[in-house]
Design a protein around this motif. Structure first.
Motif, PDB file in Angstrom:
ATOM      1  N   ARG A  27       1.757  10.521   5.125  1.00 39.91           N
ATOM      2  CA  ARG A  27       2.969  11.426   5.089  1.00 39.91           C
ATOM      3  C   ARG A  27       3.385  11.371   3.729  1.00 39.91           C
ATOM      4  NH1 ARG A  27       6.294  12.896   9.090  1.00 39.91           N
ATOM      5  NH2 ARG A  27       5.442  10.879  10.609  1.00 39.91           N
ATOM      6  N   ASN A  28       3.663  10.129   3.134  1.00 41.24           N
ATOM      7  CA  ASN A  28       4.379   9.978   1.889  1.00 41.24           C
ATOM      8  C   ASN A  28       3.535  10.201   0.809  1.00 41.24           C
ATOM      9  OD1 ASN A  28       6.676   8.349   2.916  1.00 41.24           O
ATOM     10  ND2 ASN A  28       5.378   6.595   3.086  1.00 41.24           N
ATOM     11  N   THR A  30      10.362   1.679  -0.488  1.00 46.79           N
ATOM     12  CA  THR A  30      10.259   0.197  -0.988  1.00 46.79           C
ATOM     13  C   THR A  30      10.821  -0.625   0.107  1.00 46.79           C
ATOM     14  OG1 THR A  30      10.767   1.049  -3.210  1.00 46.79           O
ATOM     15  CG2 THR A  30      11.348  -1.367  -2.634  1.00 46.79           C
ATOM     16  N   ILE A  31      11.818  -0.249   0.709  1.00 49.12           N
ATOM     17  CA  ILE A  31      12.373  -1.031   1.806  1.00 49.12           C
ATOM     18  C   ILE A  31      11.357  -1.266   3.110  1.00 49.12           C
ATOM     19  CG2 ILE A  31      14.197  -1.114   3.643  1.00 49.12           C
ATOM     20  CD1 ILE A  31      16.043   0.029   1.746  1.00 49.12           C
ATOM     21  N   ASN A  32      10.913  -0.128   3.416  1.00 49.33           N
ATOM     22  CA  ASN A  32       9.670  -0.070   4.635  1.00 49.33           C
ATOM     23  C   ASN A  32       8.680  -1.004   4.248  1.00 49.33           C
ATOM     24  OD1 ASN A  32      11.493   1.377   6.044  1.00 49.33           O
ATOM     25  ND2 ASN A  32      10.667   3.300   5.642  1.00 49.33           N
ATOM     26  N   SER A  33       8.301  -1.212   2.859  1.00 47.91           N
ATOM     27  CA  SER A  33       6.888  -1.844   2.415  1.00 47.91           C
ATOM     28  C   SER A  33       7.113  -3.349   2.570  1.00 47.91           C
ATOM     29  CB  SER A  33       6.596  -1.516   1.077  1.00 47.91           C
ATOM     30  OG  SER A  33       7.444  -1.874   0.280  1.00 47.91           O
ATOM     31  N   PHE A  34       8.489  -3.944   2.676  1.00 49.75           N
ATOM     32  CA  PHE A  34       8.481  -5.308   2.851  1.00 49.75           C
ATOM     33  C   PHE A  34       7.826  -6.072   4.234  1.00 49.75           C
ATOM     34  CE2 PHE A  34      13.050  -4.616   0.678  1.00 49.75           C
ATOM     35  CZ  PHE A  34      12.171  -4.617  -0.581  1.00 49.75           C
ATOM     36  N   ASP A  61       0.823  -1.728  -6.625  1.00 48.55           N
ATOM     37  CA  ASP A  61       0.330  -0.439  -7.489  1.00 48.55           C
ATOM     38  C   ASP A  61       0.151   0.500  -6.219  1.00 48.55           C
ATOM     39  OD1 ASP A  61       0.337  -1.493  -9.692  1.00 48.55           O
ATOM     40  OD2 ASP A  61      -1.713  -2.133  -9.768  1.00 48.55           O
ATOM     41  N   ASP A  62      -0.444   0.119  -4.921  1.00 48.35           N
ATOM     42  CA  ASP A  62      -0.373   1.211  -3.859  1.00 48.35           C
ATOM     43  C   ASP A  62       0.923   1.752  -3.478  1.00 48.35           C
ATOM     44  OD1 ASP A  62      -3.023   0.782  -3.785  1.00 48.35           O
ATOM     45  OD2 ASP A  62      -2.963  -0.731  -2.179  1.00 48.35           O
ATOM     46  N   LEU A  90      11.495  -0.989  -8.547  1.00 45.39           N
ATOM     47  CA  LEU A  90      11.145  -0.972  -7.126  1.00 45.39           C
ATOM     48  C   LEU A  90      10.250  -1.703  -6.763  1.00 45.39           C
ATOM     49  CD1 LEU A  90      12.945   2.252  -6.296  1.00 45.39           C
ATOM     50  CD2 LEU A  90      14.007   0.079  -5.789  1.00 45.39           C
ATOM     51  N   LYS A  91       9.081  -1.272  -7.434  1.00 48.51           N
ATOM     52  CA  LYS A  91       7.722  -1.789  -6.910  1.00 48.51           C
ATOM     53  C   LYS A  91       7.594  -3.202  -6.784  1.00 48.51           C
ATOM     54  CE  LYS A  91       4.435  -1.977 -10.804  1.00 48.51           C
ATOM     55  NZ  LYS A  91       3.095  -1.718 -11.220  1.00 48.51           N
TER      56      LYS A  91
END
Length: 350
Positions: A181-182, A223-227, A234-235, A254-255
């Motif tokens: 989706r992203n 970014t917040i959801n990737s924690f 890099d992904d 951010l990354k």
């Protein structure tokens, strides 16, 4: 697109029409009346005194929140479709771009359902009406993720975005659906931004900052959801739309962010987002980051009506009406659940 001397030839009537629609957006006193309602039938009665008029007149009591939500969407789709069916290029293409985001959400919903062996016919009623398109009938016969993938690649307006994100239907079994989706939204936002920039004039002046804000909102949310996930840095960066104010320096920060507090410090380095986190917290009177994003978006959308001879008002109207719909549904949910403790947690527009 033409300037103020030629804009009205093809698009002036529609701009006037959408400005008329905008005048029907609920005011603060309307919301004050709605939050005082004790039942959904009371809410229906108060809506009759607004621009919505007999919207719910044919729906018998007792009303349910789902019915209200459906009627609000139908009203918005009717107004949008009325303009889209009569306008000419380049406004027609601009309005089509506005629908692509809803199409992405619909396609993701269908893919998720087929991966879970849910019949397409069961999922179609849950699709957003603004994301409907003629080829959806073809897609609806797909019985597997592979068939759905091939149908999307051939028969939908999203094919160019999809081809950039997925090279093989087998990837659908391995790729997290939210990542897909992203990626689709990244391609879509960058393409929409380039289209508006190419149109130039006031449309570019109004729309490019709005789309840049949307790109940054998605980057911060991603970014917040990737924690606490296994995504590589890099992904994560590859999911960021590269048309926002944070590009490129802010996205590099951010990354590499490790927690929410670091994201906050990064946002505070960039002028437009310096005060974004003010009032955000977990307390009973605090706001969520999502609420703050909605508030900032509403301000930008309202400002677009201060200028004339541009397409930004069409985008702004649809997004403002969506916010209004969320407000009404939120109030309706609180009334239906007989819990008014947080009924004032809506985003006023005027």
């Amino acid at each position: 697109m033409g300037d103020m001397t030629t804009f009205n030839i093809d698009s002036g009537y529609f701009e006037g029409l959408v400005r008329g629609y905008r005048s029907g957006i609920l005011r603060r006193n309307d919301y004050h009346n709605l939050v005082e309602c004790e039942t959904l039938d009371d809410l229906k009665l108060h809506l009759q005194g607004t621009d919505y008029g007999p919207l719910l007149a044919n729906d018998p009591s007792p009303l349910i929140v789902q019915t209200i939500d459906e009627r609000l969407k139908e009203r918005l789709v009717h107004e949008f479709t009325h303009i889209r069916n009569q306008c000419v290029q380049p406004l027609a293409q601009f309005l089509d771009y506005m629908t692509y985001g809803y199409m992405i959400d619909n396609i993701i919903l269908l893919i998720t359902g087929t991966l879970r062996n849910r019949p397409i016919a069961e999922l179609l009623p849950r699709c957003h009406p603004l994301g409907q398109f003629d080829e959806l009938a073809t897609i609806s016969i797909a019985q597997s993720p592979a068939e759905l993938f091939n149908a999307v690649m051939v028969d939908t307006p999203l094919a160019p975005f999809f081809s950039e994100c997925v090279q093989d239907e087998n990837d659908l079994d391995e790729m997290n659906i939210e990542i897909l989706r992203n990626k689709l939204y990244k391609s879509y936002l960058e393409d929409f931004y380039a289209f508006c920039k190419k149109l130039g004039g006031t449309t570019a002046d109004v729309m490019c900052p709005i789309l840049a804000f949307e790109a940054d909102r998605r980057a911060i949310t991603i970014t917040i959801n990737s924690f606490r996930t296994d995504l590589l840095k890099d992904d994560i960066e590859n999911l960021y739309p590269k048309c926002g104010i944070l590009f490129p320096e802010g996205l590099k920060y951010l990354k590499n962010a490790e927690d929410r507090e670091e994201v906050r410090r990064i946002c505070e380095r960039f002028g437009p987002y310096k005060d974004l986190y003010n009032g955000v917290g977990d307390g009973p009177n605090d706001k969520t980051l999502e609420d703050k994003f909605f508030e900032e978006e509403v301000k930008m959308l309202m400002l677009s009506f201060e200028q004339q001879f541009h397409f930004g008002v069409f985008y702004a109207f649809v997004k403002l009406k969506e916010q209004e719909n969320r407000n009404i549904v939120w109030i309706a949910e609180c009334i239906a659940q007989k819990n008014k403790n947080k009924i004032d947690n809506y985003i006023p527009i005027f």
